[in-house]
Design a protein around this motif. Structure first.
Motif, PDB file in Angstrom:
ATOM      1  N   ALA A 151       0.835  -1.204   0.000  1.00  0.00           N
ATOM      2  CA  ALA A 151       0.000   0.000   0.000  1.00  0.00           C
ATOM      3  C   ALA A 151       0.869   1.254   0.000  1.00  0.00           C
ATOM      4  O   ALA A 151       0.564   2.232  -0.708  1.00  0.00           O
ATOM      5  N   GLN A 184       0.991   4.043  -2.928  1.00  0.00           N
ATOM      6  CA  GLN A 184       0.729   5.435  -2.580  1.00  0.00           C
ATOM      7  C   GLN A 184       1.830   6.339  -3.146  1.00  0.00           C
ATOM      8  O   GLN A 184       1.539   7.408  -3.700  1.00  0.00           O
ATOM      9  N   LEU A 228      -5.642   5.381  -8.731  1.00  0.00           N
ATOM     10  CA  LEU A 228      -5.984   5.848  -7.393  1.00  0.00           C
ATOM     11  C   LEU A 228      -6.926   4.869  -6.704  1.00  0.00           C
ATOM     12  O   LEU A 228      -6.797   4.615  -5.497  1.00  0.00           O
ATOM     13  N   GLU A 229      -7.841   4.269  -7.464  1.00  0.00           N
ATOM     14  CA  GLU A 229      -8.802   3.324  -6.892  1.00  0.00           C
ATOM     15  C   GLU A 229      -8.103   2.090  -6.327  1.00  0.00           C
ATOM     16  O   GLU A 229      -8.397   1.642  -5.213  1.00  0.00           O
ATOM     17  N   THR A 278      -5.072   1.899  -5.363  1.00  0.00           N
ATOM     18  CA  THR A 278      -4.281   2.334  -4.211  1.00  0.00           C
ATOM     19  C   THR A 278      -5.153   2.463  -2.969  1.00  0.00           C
ATOM     20  O   THR A 278      -4.762   2.020  -1.883  1.00  0.00           O
ATOM     21  N   MET A 279      -6.319   3.038  -3.115  1.00  0.00           N
ATOM     22  CA  MET A 279      -7.221   3.203  -1.962  1.00  0.00           C
ATOM     23  C   MET A 279      -7.681   1.849  -1.437  1.00  0.00           C
ATOM     24  O   MET A 279      -7.776   1.653  -0.221  1.00  0.00           O
ATOM     25  N   ILE A 314      -4.782   0.350   0.511  1.00  0.00           N
ATOM     26  CA  ILE A 314      -4.641   1.029   1.798  1.00  0.00           C
ATOM     27  C   ILE A 314      -5.696   0.527   2.777  1.00  0.00           C
ATOM     28  O   ILE A 314      -5.399   0.258   3.953  1.00  0.00           O
ATOM     29  N   GLN A 315      -6.924   0.370   2.317  1.00  0.00           N
ATOM     30  CA  GLN A 315      -7.999  -0.119   3.190  1.00  0.00           C
ATOM     31  C   GLN A 315      -7.746  -1.565   3.626  1.00  0.00           C
ATOM     32  O   GLN A 315      -7.978  -1.924   4.778  1.00  0.00           O
ATOM     33  N   GLN A 326      -5.136  -1.481   6.283  1.00  0.00           N
ATOM     34  CA  GLN A 326      -5.686  -0.951   7.527  1.00  0.00           C
ATOM     35  C   GLN A 326      -6.539  -2.002   8.245  1.00  0.00           C
ATOM     36  O   GLN A 326      -6.436  -2.170   9.466  1.00  0.00           O
TER      37      GLN A 326
END
Length: 103
Positions: free
Chosen positions: A51, A55, A67-68, A70-71, A74-75, A78
């Motif tokens: 992630a 980023q 970007l999608e 990557t998000m 990241i989620q 997390q």
């Protein structure tokens, strides 16, 4: 009708014959709890690293990284980290409970 037990049989005659089955080769290679925990921690760590890499690529405007994606990465990282924290907290609580038991 005769309800007596013949003297040749003992009530627990077969109890000594019960033996633990020999482990299969797959069971001998199976990982223990510590190996499973180590693998899970490595998985969470690699998700966080991935992630972070994605980023940086988005910040550098790499057209191959969206970007999608990557998000989502990241989620996922997390959620994995939060799950790891919950497991750690449960393990610490279990250790505390065991240490507080009276012997």
């Amino acid at each position: 009708m005769d309800l007596r037990i013949p003297s040749t049989t003992t009530p627990l005659a077969g109890a000594g014959m019960a033996r633990r089955a020999q482990p299969t080769p797959a069971e001998t290679r199976s990982a223990g709890f510590s190996d499973a925990l180590k693998g899970a921690l490595q998985s969470v760590s690699s998700a966080q690293n991935e992630a972070g890499r994605m980023q940086r690529e988005v910040q550098l405007e790499n057209p191959n990284v969206s970007l999608e994606e990557t998000m989502v990465a990241i989620q996922k990282a997390q959620i994995g980290f939060q799950a790891t924290l919950h497991v750690r907290n449960r393990m610490v609580q279990a250790y505390t409970d065991i240490m507080n038991m009276q012997v």
